[in-house]
Structure formats: C-alpha cells, structure tokens
Design a protein around this motif. Structure first.
Motif, short mmCIF file in Angstrom:
data_model
loop_
_atom_site.label_atom_id
_atom_site.label_comp_id
_atom_site.label_asym_id
_atom_site.label_seq_id
_atom_site.Cartn_x
_atom_site.Cartn_y
_atom_site.Cartn_z
N THR A 1 34.51 -85.74 48.31
CA THR A 1 35.16 -85.68 50.23
C THR A 1 36.50 -86.44 50.14
O THR A 1 36.89 -85.93 50.79
CB THR A 1 33.59 -87.03 50.57
N LEU A 2 37.01 -88.13 49.58
CA LEU A 2 37.89 -88.08 49.50
C LEU A 2 39.17 -86.69 49.44
O LEU A 2 39.81 -87.23 49.80
CB LEU A 2 37.94 -89.60 48.32
N ILE B 1 34.11 -82.93 56.17
CA ILE B 1 33.79 -84.21 55.76
C ILE B 1 31.99 -83.60 56.29
O ILE B 1 31.22 -83.52 55.14
CB ILE B 1 34.19 -85.68 56.60
N LEU C 1 44.45 -83.41 55.12
CA LEU C 1 45.16 -83.79 55.47
C LEU C 1 46.98 -83.76 55.70
O LEU C 1 47.86 -83.60 55.87
CB LEU C 1 45.42 -85.70 55.70
N GLN D 1 44.40 -81.11 63.53
CA GLN D 1 44.31 -81.36 62.37
C GLN D 1 42.73 -82.94 62.34
O GLN D 1 41.85 -82.60 61.14
CB GLN D 1 45.41 -82.65 62.07
N THR D 2 43.46 -83.95 63.61
CA THR D 2 41.65 -84.05 63.60
C THR D 2 40.06 -83.43 63.07
O THR D 2 39.52 -83.53 62.73
CB THR D 2 41.86 -84.81 64.61
N VAL E 1 39.68 -82.53 59.72
CA VAL E 1 39.18 -83.19 58.91
C VAL E 1 37.52 -83.92 59.05
O VAL E 1 36.55 -83.97 58.10
CB VAL E 1 39.94 -84.85 58.34
N TYR E 2 37.31 -83.61 60.14
CA TYR E 2 35.99 -84.30 60.85
C TYR E 2 34.73 -83.23 60.46
O TYR E 2 34.17 -83.28 59.37
CB TYR E 2 35.78 -84.75 62.40
N SER F 1 39.20 -84.87 52.14
CA SER F 1 40.29 -85.33 52.97
C SER F 1 41.67 -85.83 52.85
O SER F 1 42.08 -84.99 53.73
CB SER F 1 39.82 -87.35 53.59
#
Lengths: 484, 309
Positions: free
Chosen positions: B291-292, B235, B299, B227-228, B231-232, B295
């Motif tokens: 981008t928000l 972005i 998530l 998951q991390t 997201v990275y 994210s």
C-alpha cells in the motif's frame, strides 16, 4: 522507568515547576511508559492466569463436588444463533437459586471478535458456548493450552443419580467430537442428526414414498423436475452443507473404515477409494441431470432454505437445527420431516444409518476465574431438569440419555429426528476431520463448490480432496488425532 | 521565536505525536514482531521462527493470487470511478448550453448532484446486502429476474453472478464504482466551482466546444483533486475486505474457489479461522508495504506542474 530522563530534561534551565511543566512532564511519562508497558505485556508469554480458582473456591461436599462458593460470580457467553439464548438465561436463574452464584450473561454471534482479545489477555469468561460461523476453532484454542480438560466434570457424580458418573449418562459417542489428542476439551451439548429434509405435505400431495435407494431418489427428482420443482436444494454459499451429502454417501457406501480413512488422513482416503468415487459420481449425477434447484449454488443458507420451505425444491441437506432456524418461514401445514441419505448400490451400512452426534460445543477456559462454578454449571447442564429446560426453550435434544421429560411436546421435524435415531440404533457415524483440520475442510468445501457448479468433474474433486488430506497429514499435530 | 516558546509549542504537540506513535506506529511494529513468530492468536505463547512466514508466503498460491486480484482492482476501480465522476461533474457544472454563457450545468443539475451523492450515504455493509439482492443467484435476484423477464436467461439456469470465477471480480468492481462516483463527483464539482468563469467564457468566445473546454481547461485545473481521488481509490482497492468477505462464498469470502480472494480476506482467514496468526501478521506487513508503494507511485506518477490562476 522513564521518569529520571523526563525530570532531568525538565530541570535544565527552568526555575520553577509550574502547572504547565507538570502537565508536560506527565505527558512525557505517558509517552515513555505506555509503549514500554505494552511491549512488556507482549513479551510476557502465558501470564495472567495465576489468580484463577483461589478466591472462588469454597468447601467441597457430596452435593458440591467442585466446591462452588456462594456469592461468587460466573461469566457466561452464549452463541445466540438458531437456538437463541433464552435457555441459558433459564439455567442461570436456576443456578443462582440452587447454588447462590450470580452470572453475567452475554448472548452474541461474534464469538471470535468478542473473545479472542480476552483469551489473548488471559482474561477469558468462565463458560462459553463456542458455536456459529464465528466460533473460535477448538483445535486452535486447544493447541494454545486455553481449554480445561473436562474429565473432572465427566467423572463427577451425576446430579440425577449420584451412583453414576456424568460420563455414563450421555448418549454413547457424543463426547467424541470434543476430543483433542485424546482429551475431551469441549462438551458438544446438542444431539444433532444430519441428512435430508422434505415436506411431508408435498410428499403426500405428489404421492411420493421416502426414497431408500439413490435410484428412487433420482426418480423423485426427475418427477419433480417435470412439474417445475427443483429436486435437491443446498446452501451453495456455504459448501459445508453439500459436503454432508457427499461425505455421508461415502460413509454409508464404504462403511466406518471409509470414514476413518478420511479422519485419519489415509493416503488413499479419496483417490483409490471406490466408495468415494461412487459417492461423488452420484452427487454429480444430480447436477448433470439438472435436478438442482435453480440458482441454489449461489444462495445463502436462509435463502435456499426459505425457497425450499416454499416448495421450490423437494429435498435439502441440513442438520437438525433446521426446523428451529426456519420457524418463521415454515408454512403451518409444511410437516417438516427428516430422512437418512438414500443408499448407493452395495452399501456397507443400512438405509437407517445416519450421521449423528453432538454439536454446539461448550468449553471452559483453563484460565477461567471461577473454575468451580463453571464445572458445576456444566454438571448441572447434564441433569434431566436443565436438559428439559433446554428442549423447551430451544426445541432441540441434548446428549443426555432420555434427557427430555415426556410431557414436553416436540415439533414434527424434531420428532422425526427422534424416530430416525431410534431406527438407526448403533448405526450412526460422525466425521471428525472438520473439528481437527480446518484448512483441509475448507479445501474440500471449495472443491465441492466447483463440482456443484460443474466446473470440475468427480475425478478432479477426488484429486483435490486427496491433496487436502495429504497436506493436512504433514501437520505435526496430525499424529495425535487418530480414531480407531 | 522567543526563548521558551519552542518548549511551549512542543508541549502542545507532544500529546498528538504521542497518540500517533502509540496507536498508529506501535501496532505496525508489533505486527512486524509477531510476523517473525509462530503465534497462533489465542494466547501469548509463541516462539521465534525468523523469516519462515515470509518464505511460506511467497509459495502460497492463494495469497499470490489475492495480490493479483488487488492489482486488478487497483487498475480498474480508480480509472472507471474517476472518469465517470469527472464526466458527470463536468456535465453538471459546465456542460449546459444556452444559459449563462454556457457556463452552467445541464438542466436539473442541482437535483442530480443530490441524487448522485445518495450511494455515499450508505455504509459498505448495507451496500453488500443491497447488491447481494441484486446479484442473487436465482430468479429472485434483481439482475436475474430482469434477464429472465426479458427472455435473455432461462429461469431454470440463472446466472450465478458471485459464483462465477469470470464474473465475480467485475461484479465487485461495479459495486465500488457505484458507491464512489457520487462522492468524487461532489469533490470534483467543488473544485470546478472554484475555476473562474471568465476562463470558460473566454474559451467559449474563442469557439471551444464541450470536449475542448473539458480537456484544455477543466482537467488541468482539477489535477490536484484528481490526484487526491486517485490515491484514496487506490488505497480502497488495496483493501476491499468488507465487500468481498460479505458478498462472496467461503470463510471471510474470497470464493468461489479463491477467485475473488484479496489480501485482507486471506489474512483474516489465516488469522482467525486457521489460527496461523503469525503467518497472517506477515501478510499484514506485506500489505502495508504494497500500500505504501502504491501511494508513493501514484503520487509521483500524477505529479504535474501546478497551474496558477
């Protein structure tokens, strides 16, 4: 402004103001005041330049028309590209000797990155060589009132002959590219010619003659191809260069009117112009017949120029900075030569006609701290002594008429540009849309990239170029940029 | 907490929060302010134009095309990178057979781990130069040179990788994946190390194969790390500025003919080259919003029950 609230909060219930609460208090102050200050500075429009010129102004005299003050400081920023920045260091040393003004020197390639924040903050340098890929667009700076009208410098007496104005000592037409809405706001200092370049040695080895017509040009390309050499190379990653070929063919075929139609955003600048159609079809013929150096469409300027230096291609389009830029890659016996674009049938201009003019714009920001110093520096740049210094250090010509001392030995490429411009005489031309309309320039460059990759046809190129012109014509500033 | 302690703690939190507000939040607010003006970027003179910049933005084909390219990156970069990194990490940590009850990496895994990490050490700028040489459009380029030697490509007509609208985006994706796999491999490896070995051993005794132990054990227990990574990478896919601007043609990249344009390159061109800085600020605001959203969606979409062990 935020101090009262911070104090009130702190005094509620705390018996003594110790060190810790003092720290907290100052932190609170910082929190409140910093955003407030930056907000205020964001709102303060056009401020910050009020102190310029006052403390740096000295007595004016005949030798010192702008009143340069001894002991003042000059902030010089020079684009460190093909010409290096040694010439500027030599000038600055001489400036200190002659006028007693010390300078801080910055040589950089990142003009925009370094200077934009300074322009925004109202704290620009005193004189800038605003060139290279990352130059700040002159039209943008001008529209923001950041540039000094250079008329004062140009109307001052020349250093070499005080009976003449500086304006009258430069090669005619070389001030034009610095025009914005009729004012000269940038001094394009270097005299440049654009066209085709070839190796004198390769020509001698193969027994080729300089092609004067497009047919002869194609014949050499064909000959070269049969020997496994590319005909024309161009710096494909930067379509600016192939536009030199396309636009010069248009100007030479259709004459100055065809050129001005483009600069003046004529609704028939491209679509409906016979000269434009013929020129684009001629360039496209090179592509279609496979006379381009293989892969040239995707190469950077150094990559393609180096390949050309290795004789992988006969011709390349470029301006007269090419020789200096390629010094290290050019073989000893290469014998670099410049030639005008060959002629299409029924051209309005003779073969000798070249795109010539000035490049490397020097500007004086209107909010410069040492305006007298900057003006005097520019006046000295247009003296024979400094012009010769430049030719020696940067191996190039300046816009000063006969500005190079005859004792200076020029390299073969530069020498051939001197001969070419003598042969051209008054038959020179120079497009200005690139300085006036950045977006239109980019759109035409994109179209040329597609044309060279054979993804669009000449007719489509004309349509796209015309669309770019029509779009630029809607710009409110368009009516101010006109040439007769 | 004791009376006064609140204040004491708050005092220490004050500076970090203040710094965050000043250097992170405030520029966003400022950008939004500028996006409502016709600011040209070279002085503090401008006038208020309301939402004009945003209406122009919706009609700007180049910026809209750039958004689609970003979305393409968003779909492919995380998926390819994570799948490859997971596969390699599994092979290096639990893919071996025959030794230690099958709960070890393939032979030489320690060496591979170091090698895989190499690309991560290089900065994006160096990568751009490196792959510029790989994709070079004449036979001097690594790919073209190889293909010409193999007789697959004619030396007189090499493939202009970065000058082909159909190839350029994929060529860029390959670079990002090449760069990212090593890092996420190490990240996933670390997570895999923390999975108790007896779980694997138990599975092995029950007759689970490699695939089964991967999908039934490794992946579920690794979900937080994936998951991390997701997201990275998401972005990163929304940015792509360095690669596109240095490797492709055009002012701040995006060529040929806007085929590789991303939001950040269109923004920079408008900001610095065309002097339409207010307009560029509007693009910046749109980028921030997108981008928000990305994210948050990522998530949410990857949220799962936590497995405790």
């Amino acid at each position: 402004m935020g101090s009262t609230s911070a104090e009130n909060a702190e005094n509620n219930g705390s018996e003594s103001v110790g060190r810790r609460s003092l720290m907290k208090r100052s932190a609170a102050l910082g929190l409140v005041s910093v955003p407030a200050m930056s907000f205020l500075s964001a709102c303060a429009s056009g401020g910050g330049g009020e102190d310029s010129g006052e403390d740096t102004k000295g007595e004016t005299s005949k030798d010192n028309p702008f009143g340069v003050k001894k002991g003042s400081k000059l902030d010089v920023v020079i684009f460190k590209g093909g010409y290096g920045d040694d010439y500027a260091k030599a000038w600055e040393a001489d400036f200190q000797k002659k006028r007693g003004v010390t300078s801080t020197h910055t040589g950089t390639q990142e003009i925009t990155g370094k200077l934009q924040p300074r322009f925004n903050a109202g704290n620009p340098p005193d004189i800038v060589d605003n060139s290279g890929a990352q130059k700040i667009k002159i039209d943008v700076l001008y529209k923001n009132g950041q540039l000094l009208d250079l008329a004062e410098v140009l109307d001052a007496p020349s250093v070499d002959d005080p009976s003449k104005k500086v304006r009258d000592t430069v090669i005619p037409g070389t001030l034009d590219p610095g025009l914005q809405e009729g004012k000269v706001v940038a001094l394009n200092y270097i005299y440049t010619v654009w066209g085709l370049w070839y190796s004198g040695k390769l020509f001698q080895d193969k027994g080729w003659e300089v092609p004067q017509t497009w047919e002869d040009f194609l014949a050499i390309c064909k000959d070269a191809k049969s020997e496994g050499i590319g005909g024309l190379a161009h710096q494909g990653k930067y379509p600016y260069y192939i536009n030199v070929a396309i636009m010069d063919l248009i100007a030479k075929k259709g004459g100055l009117d065809a050129m001005k139609a483009i600069d003046n955003l004529d609704p028939k600048a491209f679509v409906g112009s016979d000269a434009a159609l013929a020129a684009v079809e001629a360039v496209y013929e090179v592509v279609e017949k496979g006379y381009l150096m293989p892969g040239t469409n995707g190469l950077t300027h150094t990559e393609s120029q180096t390949r050309w230096n290795q004789s992988k291609a006969v011709f390349i389009t470029s301006g007269s900075w090419l020789e200096n830029e390629q010094l290290k890659q050019t073989p000893e016996d290469f014998d670099m030569k410049f030639m005008p674009m060959p002629l299409l049938a029924d051209s309005a201009m003779p073969f000798e006609a070249i795109r010539a003019g000035s490049g490397e714009p020097f500007i004086i920001p209107s909010k410069a701290k040492n305006l007298p110093g900057a003006k005097e520096f520019m006046r000295l740049m247009l003296s024979r002594e400094w012009s010769t210094l430049f030719a020696k250090e940067a191996n190039s010509l300046t816009i000063l008429q006969d500005g190079v001392d005859p004792s200076v030995q020029l390299r073969p490429g530069t020498q051939s540009t001197v001969e070419a411009s003598k042969a051209a005489g008054d038959n020179t031309f120079r497009f200005l849309y690139t300085e006036w309309y950045s977006e239109m320039d980019t759109a035409i460059q994109n179209a040329s990239n597609e044309l060279m990759a054979q993804r669009i046809q000449p007719k489509e190129w004309l349509k796209r170029a015309q669309a770019a012109v029509d779009k630029a014509a809607k710009d409110p500033a368009a009516k101010n940029n006109r040439r007769e | 907490m004791r009376k006064g302690q609140h204040r004491f703690v708050a005092g220490f939190l004050f500076i970090p929060v203040a710094l965050y507000l000043i250097f992170v939040i405030w520029p966003y607010i400022q950008t939004f302010g500028y996006s409502l003006t016709d600011w040209k970027g070279q002085s503090q003179t401008f006038s208020f134009v309301g939402l004009d910049n945003y209406t122009a933005l919706v009609q700007d084909d180049i910026f809209m095309g750039a958004i689609w390219h970003n979305i393409l990156f968003l779909v492919f970069i995380p998926v390819i990178t994570i799948l490859l990194a997971l596969f390699f990490a599994f092979m290096l940590n639990a893919g071996g057979r025959g030794r230690a009850g099958g709960v070890a990496g393939v032979a030489g895994s320690g060496f591979y781990k170091v090698v895989y990490f190499f690309p991560q050490v290089l900065s994006m700028a160096i990568l751009a130069v490196l792959f510029g040489a790989v994709y070079r459009s004449d036979s001097g380029g690594m790919l073209n040179g190889l293909l010409v030697k193999l007789g697959l490509v004619d030396a007189g007509d090499p493939i202009e990788w970065l000058n082909e609208p159909d190839f350029v985006l994929w060529a860029l994706i390959l670079v990002v994946v090449w760069h990212g796999v090593g890092f996420y491999l190490v990240l996933f490896s670390a997570a895999m190390q923390s999975i108790p070995r007896d779980i694997y051993e138990a599975a092995l005794i029950d007759g689970a194969g490699r695939a089964q132990s991967f999908f039934r054990i490794t992946l579920p227990l690794l979900w937080d790390s994936v998951q991390t990574a997701w997201v990275y990478l998401g972005i990163a896919a929304m940015d792509m500025f360095i690669l596109v601007s240095t490797m492709t043609s055009g002012e701040y990249g995006g060529g040929p003919d806007h085929a590789s344009e991303v939001m950040s390159t269109v923004m920079m061109r408008n900001f610095l080259y065309y002097g339409k800085s207010g307009y560029a600020c509007a693009m910046g605001v749109v980028m921030l919003l997108l981008t928000l959203i990305v994210s948050v969606v990522m998530l949410r979409a990857t949220r799962r029950e936590r497995v405790e062990f």
